[in-house]
Structure formats: structure tokens, C-alpha cells
Design an enzyme around this catalytic site. Structure first.
Site, PDB file in Angstrom:
ATOM      1  N   GLN A   1       0.836  -1.193   0.000  1.00 56.52           N
ATOM      2  CA  GLN A   1       0.000   0.000   0.000  1.00 56.52           C
ATOM      3  C   GLN A   1       0.875   1.249   0.000  1.00 56.52           C
ATOM      4  OE1 GLN A   1      -2.707  -2.050   3.332  1.00 56.52           O
ATOM      5  NE2 GLN A   1      -3.350   0.057   2.995  1.00 56.52           N
TER       6      GLN A   1
ATOM      7  N   PHE B   1      -6.036  -4.008   3.488  1.00 62.54           N
ATOM      8  CA  PHE B   1      -6.742  -3.783   4.754  1.00 62.54           C
ATOM      9  C   PHE B   1      -5.845  -3.183   5.830  1.00 62.54           C
ATOM     10  CE2 PHE B   1      -8.714  -7.498   2.635  1.00 62.54           C
ATOM     11  CZ  PHE B   1      -9.898  -6.888   2.274  1.00 62.54           C
TER      12      PHE B   1
ATOM     13  N   GLU C   1       0.329  -1.636   4.661  1.00 67.39           N
ATOM     14  CA  GLU C   1       0.700  -0.223   4.751  1.00 67.39           C
ATOM     15  C   GLU C   1       2.180  -0.120   5.119  1.00 67.39           C
ATOM     16  OE1 GLU C   1      -2.006   2.329   6.942  1.00 67.39           O
ATOM     17  OE2 GLU C   1      -0.478   3.856   7.237  1.00 67.39           O
TER      18      GLU C   1
ATOM     19  N   ARG D   1      -5.029   7.527  16.932  1.00 72.19           N
ATOM     20  CA  ARG D   1      -6.400   7.510  16.401  1.00 72.19           C
ATOM     21  C   ARG D   1      -7.382   6.965  17.441  1.00 72.19           C
ATOM     22  NH1 ARG D   1      -9.187   8.463  11.584  1.00 72.19           N
ATOM     23  NH2 ARG D   1      -7.380   8.948  10.303  1.00 72.19           N
TER      24      ARG D   1
ATOM     25  N   ARG E   1      -7.776  -1.653   8.940  1.00 72.91           N
ATOM     26  CA  ARG E   1      -9.038  -0.936   8.715  1.00 72.91           C
ATOM     27  C   ARG E   1      -9.666  -0.375   9.999  1.00 72.91           C
ATOM     28  NH1 ARG E   1     -13.150  -3.727   4.432  1.00 72.91           N
ATOM     29  NH2 ARG E   1     -13.977  -1.839   3.486  1.00 72.91           N
TER      30      ARG E   1
ATOM     31  N   PHE F   1      -7.859   1.452  12.138  1.00 73.78           N
ATOM     32  CA  PHE F   1      -6.589   2.007  12.621  1.00 73.78           C
ATOM     33  C   PHE F   1      -6.673   2.549  14.048  1.00 73.78           C
ATOM     34  CE2 PHE F   1      -2.881   4.958  12.150  1.00 73.78           C
ATOM     35  CZ  PHE F   1      -1.999   4.143  11.463  1.00 73.78           C
TER      36      PHE F   1
ATOM     37  N   THR G   1      -3.867  11.279  10.594  1.00 72.20           N
ATOM     38  CA  THR G   1      -3.778  12.117  11.791  1.00 72.20           C
ATOM     39  C   THR G   1      -2.447  12.867  11.825  1.00 72.20           C
ATOM     40  OG1 THR G   1      -2.944  10.244  13.056  1.00 72.20           O
ATOM     41  CG2 THR G   1      -5.312  10.621  13.098  1.00 72.20           C
TER      42      THR G   1
ATOM     43  N   ALA H   1      -5.848   5.334   5.472  1.00 74.86           N
ATOM     44  CA  ALA H   1      -6.640   6.339   6.175  1.00 74.86           C
ATOM     45  C   ALA H   1      -7.922   6.684   5.417  1.00 74.86           C
ATOM     46  CB  ALA H   1      -5.803   7.595   6.443  1.00 74.86           C
TER      47      ALA H   1
ATOM     48  N   GLU I   1     -12.895   2.851   5.548  1.00 76.19           N
ATOM     49  CA  GLU I   1     -12.815   2.299   6.901  1.00 76.19           C
ATOM     50  C   GLU I   1     -14.064   2.460   7.775  1.00 76.19           C
ATOM     51  OE1 GLU I   1      -9.094   4.624   7.334  1.00 76.19           O
ATOM     52  OE2 GLU I   1      -8.451   2.905   8.511  1.00 76.19           O
TER      53      GLU I   1
HETATM   54  N1  MTE Z   1     -11.450  -2.787   0.286  1.00 79.40           N
HETATM   55  C1  MTE Z   1     -10.910  -3.861  -0.327  1.00 79.40           C
HETATM   56  N2  MTE Z   1     -11.658  -4.539  -1.198  1.00 79.40           N
HETATM   57  N3  MTE Z   1      -9.636  -4.255  -0.055  1.00 79.40           N
HETATM   58  C2  MTE Z   1      -8.855  -3.591   0.858  1.00 79.40           C
HETATM   59  O1  MTE Z   1      -7.704  -3.975   1.084  1.00 79.40           O
HETATM   60  N4  MTE Z   1      -8.706  -1.735   2.470  1.00 79.40           N
HETATM   61  C3  MTE Z   1      -9.464  -0.840   3.333  1.00 79.40           C
HETATM   62  C4  MTE Z   1     -10.517  -0.085   2.546  1.00 79.40           C
HETATM   63  N5  MTE Z   1     -11.290  -0.991   1.751  1.00 79.40           N
HETATM   64  C5  MTE Z   1      -9.407  -2.460   1.523  1.00 79.40           C
HETATM   65  C6  MTE Z   1     -10.731  -2.079   1.176  1.00 79.40           C
HETATM   66  C7  MTE Z   1      -8.624   0.126   4.024  1.00 79.40           C
HETATM   67  S1  MTE Z   1      -7.841  -0.351   5.437  1.00 79.40           S
HETATM   68  C8  MTE Z   1      -8.483   1.406   3.574  1.00 79.40           C
HETATM   69  S2  MTE Z   1      -7.565   2.534   4.421  1.00 79.40           S
HETATM   70  C9  MTE Z   1      -9.127   1.868   2.337  1.00 79.40           C
HETATM   71  O2  MTE Z   1      -9.858   0.829   1.682  1.00 79.40           O
HETATM   72  C10 MTE Z   1      -8.067   2.408   1.393  1.00 79.40           C
HETATM   73  O3  MTE Z   1      -8.575   2.836   0.189  1.00 79.40           O
HETATM   74  P1  MTE Z   1      -9.154   4.314  -0.027  1.00 79.40           P
HETATM   75  O4  MTE Z   1      -8.295   5.249   0.738  1.00 79.40           O
HETATM   76  O5  MTE Z   1      -9.076   4.493  -1.479  1.00 79.40           O
HETATM   77  O6  MTE Z   1     -10.552   4.269   0.513  1.00 79.40           O
HETATM   78  N1  LUZ Z   2      -2.358   5.396   8.561  1.00 74.82           N
HETATM   79  C1  LUZ Z   2      -1.627   6.413   9.021  1.00 74.82           C
HETATM   80  C2  LUZ Z   2      -3.673   5.334   8.756  1.00 74.82           C
HETATM   81  O1  LUZ Z   2      -0.414   6.417   8.842  1.00 74.82           O
HETATM   82  N2  LUZ Z   2      -2.251   7.422   9.657  1.00 74.82           N
HETATM   83  C3  LUZ Z   2      -3.570   7.443   9.888  1.00 74.82           C
HETATM   84  O2  LUZ Z   2      -4.092   8.383  10.469  1.00 74.82           O
HETATM   85  C4  LUZ Z   2      -4.332   6.352   9.433  1.00 74.82           C
HETATM   86  N3  LUZ Z   2      -5.639   6.291   9.654  1.00 74.82           N
HETATM   87  C5  LUZ Z   2      -6.313   5.246   9.236  1.00 74.82           C
HETATM   88  C6  LUZ Z   2      -5.662   4.232   8.564  1.00 74.82           C
HETATM   89  N4  LUZ Z   2      -4.363   4.285   8.325  1.00 74.82           N
HETATM   90 MO1  MOS Z   3      -6.178   1.367   5.998  1.00 72.17          MO
HETATM   91  S1  MOS Z   3      -5.888   0.612   7.912  1.00 72.17           S
HETATM   92  O1  MOS Z   3      -5.731   2.926   6.411  1.00 72.17           O
HETATM   93  O2  MOS Z   3      -4.816   0.741   5.241  1.00 72.17           O
END
Ligand code: MTE
Ligand code: LUZ
Ligand code: MOS
Length: 768
Positions: free
Chosen positions: A191, A222, A226, A304, A336, A338, A434, A503, A706
Site C-alpha cells: 500500500q 486492509f 501499509e 487515532r 481498517r 486504525f 492524523t 486512512a 474504513e
Molecule cells: N477494500 C478492499 N476490497 N480491499 C482492501 O484492502 N482496504 C481498506 C478499505 N477498503 C481495503 C478495502 C482500508 S484499510 C483502507 S484505508 C481503504 O480501503 C483504502 O482505500 P481508499 O483510501 O481508497 O478508501
Molecule cells: N495510517 C496512518 C492510517 O499512517 N495514519 C492514519 O491516520 C491512518 N488512519 C487510518 C488508517 N491508516
Molecule cells: Mo487502511 S488501515 O488505512 O490501510
């Protein structure tokens, strides 16, 4: 627009890391890891493995040319063990062989001699021993003394929530190969391409411009990719650098589950005070976060939890303290939500506790304390759109909470061995990293001579549909058919210094940058379009690839316009930068305006428990969710459904168990249960809350990745209510997940049996 990947996904033609064609001579790397959770290494003997068939090299800490360090926030995490093992599964080195099979055979021949050290797996024990990742932090508002004085009811207790395995379908992996002059290209399932690039550069001692990271797409992240996609990519790059050969690694599921960190388990103490009108006057909470053996993203996750400690409720006097505890477990990481879900679990537990004691339903307390316009969060930001109460009202009215209460009561009166439980779960989640400095992104757009467009952004597609949204942004501005727009891989040569796609801000940040890039190009094209249409000053638009003048179609096409621009030597490329405006946060005072906006929603959850067997069904989840002006309701509803089910899994079925020696016992899908098609709710209803959206959201379409996960909290409390309907008014511990096993023991007040069983010594000797 349906997800642009849908057809190739279901026909198996989408390319994931392991589908990238291998170059001739590609070697395969396999990590070998610590067989205990805490020990001093006395001797590492790889000589037998070295001689095994197909083995090319075995690399350990001493083969690292740069720094043996991959820590993101705090430099406290070596790539390979050096001297001391800190968790079971910690990588010691890699075996590089001509096939994965040969590497696997050789792995059995590696011998580690070690002297065991005491193992700590419990965060409270770690805190008592002074083993902290960083200094504790406290968010405070109001005056606690006043709060307690104004309270008629004061309750305190403890709430525990467990970890969660990400279980992305695609395991961690990377593929490194050489380019000219010692540069290295790494395909990574990450990611955070820039994180991978930075860590590789540090470990190899090479400048970042010699390291290129490319990401096609992920089979789910998910949060688990990251930060934790990094080590595997660095390992392949190290092998490539040393051996001058292409090197690939794709973790086997068992290796992946054992070696990677998960959602942070939290153990928390709370104290809550309410007045006679059920207004919460004071709330104090201490979070003991189980960080594992290194910082990883723990400080940010904990932050968070503090931001979301009161969820969607206004509490005038708050004190929330977070303690990040260092234990001998794999470093826990983003997942997801966080830290948000963990924080919210405690306030919801405190409210459930109070409701039971006072003799009211939890929703009577929840409803009275929801945010209203003009309230403040404990961190100083003003509540600008009091949608907590509005989504609540729509939820309980649309889905008829009163009717559901009556149904439940009738059912429970007429059924001795089955009980229904109900819960309402509001959610308020802040959108932005954050850490303010991370809220930026870039996009690169080229329009080619034939009118087709290629787009690169910093966003990583992981199934959430961000690429589909990027196509929509381009379409919105240029008015051309979707098949003329292509979203390229995420690549550090095209887009530099990215924040991870995380995030929930991936679409907002990268989409806004893309919007800027397209608008800038369009500003250059527009005068040319006017010329093409006879020097008109009237409004020109492009619809389905045709130029329109004053709402009427003309004979001129997009391609013609593109050609004319090129003849006039106008640039049809743009690289744009976006940084979220107006956000700031002061860590000394713990006050500021950290979030671009908040996402709200409310879910109502119904369950039925079989009180003889302890098994249960989630009968219905009924949601009113604030999408803003959704730019793609199909994709967004998919995100809500997936998030809810993942949240319910965390709260009900998924139980991460480490034995007292720090060994993961739930390391397979036979022992770690995730919701399958039989366990998901019988029905999920999602109603889009009509709202204006937010100007800082992409095309006013709010971030959705999330927030829906936290609706899953309601499943825990609904189950608890059902169990209590069977057992009478007995108070049960707040200890998620509420597995069928725990439900059964609670039904017969036998919870202690479980504790005894878990701590039995022989469990630690068990081999899975
Ligand atoms: N949806 C799918 N299908 N697969 C994923 O890995 N990750 C989730 C969410 N939805 C995820 C998902 C998480 S943890 C985040 S932070 C967001 O998607 C990231 O994508 P976005 O910032 O484009 O919403
Ligand atoms: N990652 C991060 C995150 O580095 N900072 C954030 O605030 C955050 N929030 C949600 C998911 N990932
Ligand atoms: Mo989502 S926990 O911010 O990858």
C-alpha cells in the site's frame, strides 16, 4: 460505472504480483524465522542448508551493506535478527534458491542455538515492567472533577478487544530485478510504495533514485500492507543486489500469518459518569495497546484511538490516555479503522455497562449524547455537521427500532432456548491522516495524439475501487468515454514521495490531485476548442467524445481537438500536487483541526442466539450511511458491506490466540475463523443518507473505506444483550470477540473454565 476491474477479476485475467512473468534465471527467496519469542542467539548454523540442492545463498544481518533497519515511525526494527530475538516468527535471514521448493527443503536444515529469555505477551504486564514504545499521551477536555460531581451514576470497568488477522487473499510478496547501473526495480504488493523505496534505500545503502517500486494491484491490503509489505520487498532487493539476479518471494499463507503483525489487541480501563437525564458528564479511559516487539505504526494507531475515544458522543469532560506497550509478539500494525474501532469499543462497553446498571437500554444513553452542531471534539475541532443525530434518527425510523424491540420482546417471551438481541451502533470517523504532513498526493496525466489518456497517481488499487473512481474523475472533466482512459500502475518513478494508500483518504487525496491535473490541461485546451468552433466565447463542453456548443452537439470530436492542441504546441501533460487545506494539529497541546471532515452513520443490528449450543446468527444489519454525494454508489455499497462483515468478524468469530510462550496458536484457517457465506448477516440493508457531501471530499463523495467496519461493534453488543436475556441480569465481562465458545460458557456462567484452559501449560507444547 461498474468497477473497471470487474470483468477481468471474475475471468481470472487481472495481474497480481505472482502473475508477473518471471525472467529467466529468477531465484526464489524464503525467510527463515525465530522459533521462540524472546531469546539470545548463541549460534546460527546454516552450513547444512547452504549445501542443500538448489541453494544459491543464505543471507543474514551480516550481509546487509547499509543499515539493518526498517522502522517507519521509530527506528527500532531490524530487517533481520541481530543477536536477540524479540518475537516468534521474526525473520533471521533468507534462503535464496533456484526454486521455492528447494528453499523450503533447505529451511529445515537451519539450526539456531539460543538461550531463552522471559516472554511478555500481555500489554499490562509490559506496562508494569516499563516496556513502552513511546511516552504515553493524554487527550483531555473540560474538568474531570466537575464531571464526576455532576454525575449521578458512576461506573468503572475493563474492556478488552483482541487482534485481527488481515487475511488479504493475496499473501505478502515482492519481485526484484536489476536495471542498468545497479538500479533495482521491485514489484511489491504494498500500500506504500515510497515506504518500500525508502527502507530498501536505507538497507542497501543506495540513493532512492536507484530504487523503483511498481505496484499493479493488491489482492487486499486492509492496512496489513501499509508498513508490513516492506520487509519482503527489501529482502528480495538485498538478494538481487548481492547476487545480481532477479529474486522473487511470495509468502506461503502459514509463513505470512506467523510472521506478520495484526490489528492491535487493547486492554482498557474506563470510568463513566452520567447525570439523572442520562447525559454523560465525564469519561476517563486508559488504553493499554499491545504493540508487539517494535513500533511499526503503533504510535499512529494509538493516536487515532485517542481521537475516537468518545466515538459519536459529546462528553464535556474527557480524559483519554494511551499507553503503547512493548511485548514479544509480531509488531502489530494498521488494520481498517486504525485504532478507531478499539477506542470506540471501550466507550460502547462503558455505555452498555451503565445501561445495565441503570436499567435502561443502551440506545437511550447513546441517543441522548450524540454530537450536535457546534459541539467540540476533545481535540478541539468543532463538530461542523451534526450528522450523528440525523443518521441515527433516520436509522431508527426507517428500520423501525420500536417495532424491532416489540418483536424481540415477543420472541424472547415465547422462546425458551433462543433469544434475540438488538443493538444500535452510531459511528463518527475522522478523515485525514492524523499526521498532518502525510495528507498530500500527486497525479500525472498524459493525453496522447490519438486522444487516449494515461493516468498515474499515488493511489494503490487493493480492491476498494480507487482506480474506477480515478477514471470517473477524468471523465467528469474531459467528457470522453471510459475506454479512452487508462489507469497505470503505481510507480515511484512517475509519482514520488507518496503517502501510503490508507486512512480511507486514497481516493480523496489522489483524486483531488488528478482533478487539478485534468483541470489545468483543460484550461489550456479550452481556448483551442473555442477556436475550433469558430472563435466562440460561448460555453464549450465535451460529451461522449464530441464537442458541444451552447448545449448542442457539433461535428467536432475530442480527437480533433487533441490534434489541434498538438499542432499549436500546447502541452497535453500535467503533474499536479494536492495537499489538504486548513488542517493542523499541535501535539504539545493535543489540540487542533486534524481532520478534513468526518463520516457519520448508524447501524441497527439484530441477532439470535441458540442458548443450548452457543451458536448464533446475525439476522440483520440495517444501516444509514453518510456517503456525501456518492460518485459510485455500487463501489461504495461494496465497501460498506465488506467493512461491516469484517467488523462483525473481528467482534464475533476471529480470535487470535498466542500461547504464554508467544507462539501463535491460530495460524491456519481451521483454527482462525473468518466470516464465511454462512456466517455473514442474513440481510444487510444500506440506505444512503442524503447530504451535500463535503468540499474536501472527492467530487463531494465522502471517504468510505474504513468507517463502516465500526458498525460491526453492534454485533458484539447485540449478542451480549441476547445472552443476558437468557441468563437474567448477570454482568458479563467486556471481552471481544464474542465467539460461540465464549457465548456458550457465558450462557452457563462458566467463563472461568475458558481462562483456566487457556493458561494450561500443555497448550504451549501443542504443535499445530
Ligand atoms: N477494500 C478492499 N476490497 N480491499 C482492501 O484492502 N482496504 C481498506 C478499505 N477498503 C481495503 C478495502 C482500508 S484499510 C483502507 S484505508 C481503504 O480501503 C483504502 O482505500 P481508499 O483510501 O481508497 O478508501
Ligand atoms: N495510517 C496512518 C492510517 O499512517 N495514519 C492514519 O491516520 C491512518 N488512519 C487510518 C488508517 N491508516
Ligand atoms: Mo487502511 S488501515 O488505512 O490501510
Amino acid at each position: 460505472m461498474i468497477n473497471i476491474d470487474a470483468v477481468q477479476h471474475v475471468t481470472g485475467r487481472s495481474i497480481y504480483l505472482d502473475d508477473i512473468p518471471e525472467l529467466q534465471g529468477t531465484l526464489h527467496a524464503l525467510p527463515f524465522d525465530a522459533p521462540v519469542a524472546h531469546a539470545k542467539i548463541l549460534n546460527l548454523d546454516v552450513s547444512k542448508a547452504q549445501k542443500a540442492p538448489g541453494v544459491v545463498a543464505i543471507l543474514t544481518a551480516k550481509d546487509i551493506p547499509g543499515e539493518n533497519q526498517i522502522g517507519g515511525i521509530i527506528p527500532d526494527e531490524p530487517l533481520f535478527v541481530e543477536g536477540e530475538i524479540h518475537y516468534w516468527g521474526q525473520p533471521i535471514g533468507i534462503i535464496v534458491a533456484d526454486s521455492e521448493y528447494h528453499a523450503r527443503m533447505a529451511r529445515q536444515l537451519i539450526q539456531v542455538e539460543y538461550e531463552e529469555l522471559p516472554v511478555i505477551t500481555d500489554p499490562r504486564e509490559a506496562a508494569a515492567a516499563g516496556l513502552l514504545i513511546t511516552k504515553p499521551r493524554t487527550f483531555a477536555m473540560g474538568n474531570m472533577e466537575d464531571g464526576w460531581n455532576q454525575s449521578h451514576y458512576i461506573l468503572q470497568g475493563r474492556a478488552d478487544s483482541n487482534g485481527q488477522e488481515h487475511l488479504y487473499i493475496e499473501g505478502q510478496g515482492a519481485y526484484a530485478r536489476l536495471k542498468e547501473n545497479g538500479s533495482i526495480l521491485i514489484s511489491s504488493s504494498t500500500q506504500g510504495p515510497t515506504q518500500v523505496q525508502r527502507a530498501t534505500s536505507k538497507v542497501l545503502g543506495l540513493p532512492m533514485h536507484k530504487i523503483e517500486i511498481d505496484v499493479v494491484r493488491l489482492g487486499g491490503g486492509f492496512g496489513g500492507k501499509e508498513d508490513q509489505a516492506t520487509p519482503w520487498a527489501v529482502m528480495t532487493a538485498l538478494a538481487t543486489h548481492r547476487l545480481q539476479k532477479p529474486v522473487k518471494m511470495v509468502l506461503h499463507r502459514l509463513d505470512d500469518i506467523r510472521m506478520t503483525g495484526k490489528r492491535h489487541p487493547y486492554s482498557s480501563d474506563y470510568k463513566i459518569g452520567l447525570d439523572e437525564e442520562l447525559k454523560i458528564k465525564a469519561y476517563e479511559v486508559t488504553f493499554y495497546q499491545n504493540a508487539g516487539a517494535a513500533a511499526d505504526l503503533s504510535p499512529a494507531v494509538l493516536e487515532r484511538s485517542l481521537f475516537h475515544a468518545t466515538n459519536a458522543y459529546f462528553i464535556p469532560n474527557v480524559k483519554a490516555t494511551g499507553i503503547s506497550c512493548k511485548t514479544n509478539l509480531p509488531p502489530n500494525t494498521a488494520f481498517r479503522g486504525f485504532g478507531g474501532p478499539q477506542g470506540m469499543f471501550v466507550i460502547e462497553s462503558a455505555i452498555a455497562h451503565a445501561a445495565r446498571q441503570i436499567g435502561v437500554e443502551a440506545w437511550e444513553i447513546q441517543q441522548r449524547n450524540l454530537f450536535r452542531d457546534g459541539d467540540h471534539f476533545s481535540y478541539g475541532q468543532k463538530v461542523e455537521e451534526g450528522k450523528a443525530l440525523e443518521t441515527w434518527n433516520q436509522c431508527v425510523n426507517t428500520y423501525n427500532l420500536t417495532g424491532k424491540i416489540n418483536e424481540r420482546d415477543d420472541f424472547n417471551k415465547n422462546n425458551r432456548w433462543h433469544k434475540k438481541g438488538l443493538a444500535v451502533q452510531p459511528v463518527c470517523f475522522g478523515i485525514s491522516f492524523t499526521n498532518t504532513m502525510m495528507n498530500h498526493a500527486r497525479a500525472l496525466v498524459h493525453i496522447y495524439q490519438d486522444g487516449s489518456i494515461v493516468v498515474s497517481t499515488g493511489a494503490v488499487e487493493m480492491g476498494q475501487g480507487v482506480n474506477t473512481k480515478m477514471v470517473q474523475v477524468v471523465q467528469q472533466i474531459f467528457g470522453i468515454p471510459a475506454d479512452k482512459i487508462r489507469i497505470e500502475t503505481t510507480n515511484t518513478l512517475r509519482i514520488a514521495n507518496t503517502s501510503p494508500t490508507a486512512a480511507s483518504a486514497g481516493a480523496d487525496l489522489n483524486g483531488k490531485a488528478l482533478e487539478l491535473a485534468c483541470r489545468t490541461i483543460w484550461e489550456r485546451m479550452q481556448p483551442v476548442a473555442s477556436t475550433l468552433l469558430g472563435n466562440t466565447s460561448d460555453s464549450v463542453a465535451i460529451i461522449e467524445g464530441k464537442l458541444w456548443l451552447n448545449n448542442e452537439s457539433t461535428q467536432h470530436s475530442w480527437e480533433e481537438l487533441v490534434n489541434l492542441c498538438l499542432q499549436k504546441r500546447i502541452s497535453l501533460s500535467e503533474h499536479a500536487h494536492y495537499a489538504t487545506p486548513d488542517i493542523h494539529f499541535d501535539k504539545d497541546t493535543e489540540k487542533g483541526h486534524p481532520f478534513a471532515y468526518h463520516v457519520y452513520g448508524t447501524a441497527m443490528i439484530e441477532v439470535t442466539v441458540d442458548c443450548l449450543r452457543g451458536i448464533y446468527t446475525i439476522d440483520g444489519v440495517h444501516i444509514v450511511h453518510d456517503f456525501g454525494k456518492s460518485m459510485n454508489l455500487e463501489v461504495d455499497i461494496g465497501q460498506v458491506e465488506g467493512g461491516v462483515v469484517q467488523g462483525i468478524g473481528w467482534m464475533t468469530l476471529e480470535e487470535v490466540i498466542f500461547n504464554p510462550n508467544g507462539r501463535l496458536m491460530t495460524n491456519t484457517l481451521s483454527t482462525y475463523k473468518i466470516p464465511d457465506i454462512y456466517a455473514v448477516p442474513q440481510s444487510i440493508q444500506i440506505k444512503a443518507f442524503e447530504s451535500e457531501g463535503h468540499p474536501l471530499a472527492l467530487l463531494k463523495s465522502k471517504a468510505v473505506g474504513e468507517p463502516p467496519l465500526m458498525y460491526g461493534l453492534g454485533a458484539y453488543f447485540a449478542l451480549r444483550n441476547a445472552v443476558m436475556a437468557f441468563t437474567g441480569m448477570v454482568d458479563l465481562p467486556f471481552d471481544a470477540p464474542y465467539t460461540p465458545e465464549k457465548v456458550l460458557l457465558d450462557l452457563f456462567n462458566r467463563r472461568n473454565t475458558l481462562k483456566d484452559k487457556r493458561s494450561e501449560k500443555d497448550l504451549s507444547e501443542q504443535r499445530v
